[in-house]
Design an enzyme around this catalytic site. Structure first.
Site, PDB file in Angstrom:
ATOM      1  N   GLU A   1     -15.243 -45.908  90.002  1.00  0.00           N
ATOM      2  CA  GLU A   1     -14.150 -45.460  89.099  1.00  0.00           C
ATOM      3  C   GLU A   1     -12.659 -45.692  89.994  1.00  0.00           C
ATOM      4  O   GLU A   1     -11.884 -46.047  89.506  1.00  0.00           O
ATOM      5  CB  GLU A   1     -14.151 -43.986  88.744  1.00  0.00           C
TER       6      GLU A   1
ATOM      7  N   TYR B   1     -17.120 -34.207  88.730  1.00  0.00           N
ATOM      8  CA  TYR B   1     -18.354 -34.195  89.315  1.00  0.00           C
ATOM      9  C   TYR B   1     -18.901 -33.160  89.891  1.00  0.00           C
ATOM     10  O   TYR B   1     -20.199 -32.858  89.670  1.00  0.00           O
ATOM     11  CB  TYR B   1     -18.561 -35.492  90.304  1.00  0.00           C
TER      12      TYR B   1
HETATM   13  C1  HEM Z   1     -23.569 -38.785  87.932  1.00  0.00           C
HETATM   14  C2  HEM Z   1     -22.805 -38.142  86.840  1.00  0.00           C
HETATM   15  C3  HEM Z   1     -22.845 -38.866  85.578  1.00  0.00           C
HETATM   16  C4  HEM Z   1     -23.667 -39.637  84.787  1.00  0.00           C
HETATM   17  C5  HEM Z   1     -24.973 -40.127  85.307  1.00  0.00           C
HETATM   18  C6  HEM Z   1     -22.941 -39.910  83.516  1.00  0.00           C
HETATM   19  C7  HEM Z   1     -23.491 -40.563  82.632  1.00  0.00           C
HETATM   20  C8  HEM Z   1     -22.722 -41.084  81.303  1.00  0.00           C
HETATM   21  C9  HEM Z   1     -23.431 -41.802  80.401  1.00  0.00           C
HETATM   22  C10 HEM Z   1     -24.813 -42.506  80.417  1.00  0.00           C
HETATM   23  C11 HEM Z   1     -22.587 -41.578  79.602  1.00  0.00           C
HETATM   24  C12 HEM Z   1     -22.633 -42.757  77.963  1.00  0.00           C
HETATM   25  C13 HEM Z   1     -22.012 -44.017  78.273  1.00  0.00           C
HETATM   26  C14 HEM Z   1     -22.170 -44.801  76.965  1.00  0.00           C
HETATM   27  O1  HEM Z   1     -23.287 -44.778  76.359  1.00  0.00           O
HETATM   28  O2  HEM Z   1     -21.329 -45.548  76.674  1.00  0.00           O
HETATM   29  C15 HEM Z   1     -21.284 -40.940  79.897  1.00  0.00           C
HETATM   30  C16 HEM Z   1     -20.219 -40.889  79.156  1.00  0.00           C
HETATM   31  C17 HEM Z   1     -19.213 -39.828  79.163  1.00  0.00           C
HETATM   32  N1  HEM Z   1     -19.474 -38.955  80.558  1.00  0.00           N
HETATM   33 FE1  HEM Z   1     -20.441 -39.250  81.748  1.00  0.00          FE
HETATM   34  N2  HEM Z   1     -21.787 -39.085  83.700  1.00  0.00           N
HETATM   35  C18 HEM Z   1     -21.639 -38.523  84.705  1.00  0.00           C
HETATM   36  C19 HEM Z   1     -20.471 -37.707  85.158  1.00  0.00           C
HETATM   37  C20 HEM Z   1     -19.461 -37.222  84.398  1.00  0.00           C
HETATM   38  C21 HEM Z   1     -18.510 -36.559  84.404  1.00  0.00           C
HETATM   39  C22 HEM Z   1     -18.345 -35.593  85.673  1.00  0.00           C
HETATM   40  C23 HEM Z   1     -17.859 -36.202  83.387  1.00  0.00           C
HETATM   41  C24 HEM Z   1     -16.827 -35.121  83.272  1.00  0.00           C
HETATM   42  C25 HEM Z   1     -16.796 -33.866  83.281  1.00  0.00           C
HETATM   43  C26 HEM Z   1     -18.485 -37.122  82.154  1.00  0.00           C
HETATM   44  C27 HEM Z   1     -17.914 -37.162  80.852  1.00  0.00           C
HETATM   45  C28 HEM Z   1     -18.489 -38.117  80.275  1.00  0.00           C
HETATM   46  C29 HEM Z   1     -17.727 -38.539  78.752  1.00  0.00           C
HETATM   47  C30 HEM Z   1     -16.862 -37.453  78.291  1.00  0.00           C
HETATM   48  C31 HEM Z   1     -18.546 -39.433  78.266  1.00  0.00           C
HETATM   49  C32 HEM Z   1     -18.304 -39.911  76.839  1.00  0.00           C
HETATM   50  C33 HEM Z   1     -18.964 -39.091  75.983  1.00  0.00           C
HETATM   51  C34 HEM Z   1     -18.976 -39.645  74.629  1.00  0.00           C
HETATM   52  O3  HEM Z   1     -18.357 -40.600  74.255  1.00  0.00           O
HETATM   53  O4  HEM Z   1     -19.970 -39.024  73.826  1.00  0.00           O
HETATM   54  N3  HEM Z   1     -19.368 -37.678  82.932  1.00  0.00           N
HETATM   55  N4  HEM Z   1     -21.557 -40.547  80.908  1.00  0.00           N
END
Ligand code: HEM
Ligand SMILES: Cc1cc2nc3c(=O)[nH]c(=O)nc-3n(C[C@H](O)[C@H](O)[C@H](O)COP(=O)(O)OP(=O)(O)OC[C@H]3O[C@@H](n4cnc5c(N)ncnc54)[C@H](O)[C@@H]3O)c2cc1C
Length: 402
Positions: free
Chosen positions: A136, A94
């Protein structure tokens, strides 16, 4: 956050939204450029199609826009948190996202990192990140306490491959360490990570477990995404299909919040194409309990050629009279038998179905392509099914609407 910080964040959301794609695209390039290791965590297919740019940074913007009433994002926090856990995302990640997001805002808007606006955005992001980290942690703790479960990636052997249709193959996965497997909820998914030759990178993808919990294997059923027009074939699905039995792949523990809620209630499963995987898992779960209540299994696909697990459903139907089925083939082939293989030619139209198949007092489960699910959801609500009884799973990113 102070009232001034809230005002500052709200004031800049429209500007950032206007430059939304520029900001989110800039942010991803910056973050992945500075942290190339993360390319093995993110879905580079979504990066390529732009879907991911809409998801993560878009969700932060949506949250900020509604900073006084963040309830808009709360219903999906669990969904996103499960996906993060399945990708082994940890609290320090994060900081990487936060730092790159703040620098991207500063660079896109040409303001200094010392500007109070950046401080305000740091506070807003920090609040949201804390919510994710704690959600988480609860899921990781649960995995840690579940017998046979694990944290992070574990090597599995492809013990057996079974072709289910011309494009869907089932993979029977066994832990390479020979250890135990966890009980999971029918409908949950795992992430799988494989090395993709064309990219020279490992890539993760989610796959729903396509049967109820078993003592000695996990099963996924994967549709091979072929080349469509100018679009290259899907990276992970094709890699998986090309791997021989005996190969090893990385797998994360079963997780997700789309699963059979109440096996004693009437359940209606509606799937399109490979969206049948969670439905088969839930149905198989009901079979282990001798199908306590009547069940409806509705499936739509193009033709018999791509109709996976058709025989399995026929076998269950012969054994359990309480199981009712309905199948729509959009483009039946000449040899496909109406009344035997399928019930109607053309697209699934729920408005024309007998109400015995679609009772009001039932839990509904939907999975398939996004337009398919939107159509069925609308049709069910029009038939008087309460929206809170309709549960759906999207096989892509961008489940968050804003
Ligand atoms: C407050 C911070 C964050 C928010 C608001 C956020 C939001 C999201 C959202 C909305 C999704 C799509 C979920 C879906 O449609 O199923 C997602 C997927 C994902 N997030 Fe986060 N996220 C955050 C932090 C992080 C962090 C810290 C990482 C790692 C460095 C990360 C890595 C990912 C990955 C790898 C995916 C799946 C990507 C994909 O399938 O294309 N996220 N996140
Ligand atoms: C919770 C969950 C459960 C899932 N369960 C299953 C399951 O049980 N079975 C299953 O088969 N799948 C499932 N999926 C989908 C799966 O995770 C993958 O998304 C799918 O296998 C495609 O991955 P890929 O790497 O083969 O394709 P990618 O390389 O990610 O490509 C995706 C698609 O984009 C197309 N494409 C190529 N270039 C472009 C471009 N420039 N612009 C736009 N599109 C392009 C590709 O042809 C392909 O069709 C699930 C997904 C989720 C989120």
């Amino acid at each position: 956050m102070t009232p001034q910080q809230i005002d500052l964040v709200k004031a800049t959301v429209p500007v950032l939204r206007e430059n939304g794609v520029a900001l989110t695209g800039y942010f991803y390039n910056r973050m992945l450029g500075n942290n190339p290791d993360l390319k093995e965590t993110f879905n580079m297919g979504h990066q390529r199609s732009g879907a991911q740019a809409q998801a993560l940074a878009g969700a932060v913007l949506a949250y900020a826009e509604n900073i006084e009433d963040p309830s808009v994002l709360l219903p999906v926090v669990e969904l996103i948190a499960h996906k993060h856990v399945s990708l082994n995302i940890q609290a320090p990640d994060y900081n990487i996202v936060g730092e790159n997001l703040l620098h991207s805002i500063s660079e896109v808007l040409s303001i200094s990192m010392d500007d109070p606006l950046i401080g305000a955005w740091a506070a807003a992001y920090g609040q949201l990140a804390d919510l994710f980290i704690s959600t988480e942690k609860a899921i990781y703790d649960q995995h840690q306490q579940t017998k046979g479960s694990w944290l992070g990636w574990r090597n599995f052997k492809i013990a057996k491959k079974v072709q289910e249709s011309s494009e869907i193959t089932s993979f029977y996965l066994q832990p390479a360490d020979g250890g135990a497997l966890p009980k999971y909820e029918a409908g949950q998914y795992i992430s799988v990570r494989v090395f993709v030759e064309e990219l020279g990178l490992k890539q993760p993808r989610q796959y729903t477990l396509s049967t109820s919990p078993q003592a000695d294997y996990l099963r996924i059923s994967v549709k091979r995404e072929d080349q469509k027009g100018d679009f290259v074939p899907g990276w992970v699905s094709n890699t998986l299909h090309s791997l021989p039995e005996g190969s090893e792949i990385e797998v994360s523990a079963p997780t997700g919040n789309f699963y059979l809620i109440d096996s004693n209630k009437r359940n209606v499963f509606i799937s399109g194409g490979v969206g049948l995987t969670p439905m088969i898992a839930m149905l198989n779960q009901l079979v282990t309990q001798d199908m306590p209540q009547p069940v409806t299994f509705i499936h739509a696909c193009r033709s018999k050629q791509v109709h996976a697990m058709h025989q399995h459903i026929q076998d269950l139907k012969a054994k359990y009279p309480r199981l009712s089925t309905f199948t729509a083939y959009e483009f039946p082939h000449a040899g496909d038998k109406l009344g035997e293989d399928y019930d109607v030619a053309g697209r699934l139209d729920l408005s024309s179905l007998d109400s015995a198949l679609l009772p009001v007092n039932a839990d509904y489960y939907l999975c398939g392509p996004m337009p398919f699910m939107a159509e069925q959801q609308k049709a069910l609500v029009a038939r008087g099914i309460p929206a809170e009884n309709i549960h759906s799973e999207a096989f892509g990113t961008g489940g968050v609407k804003h």
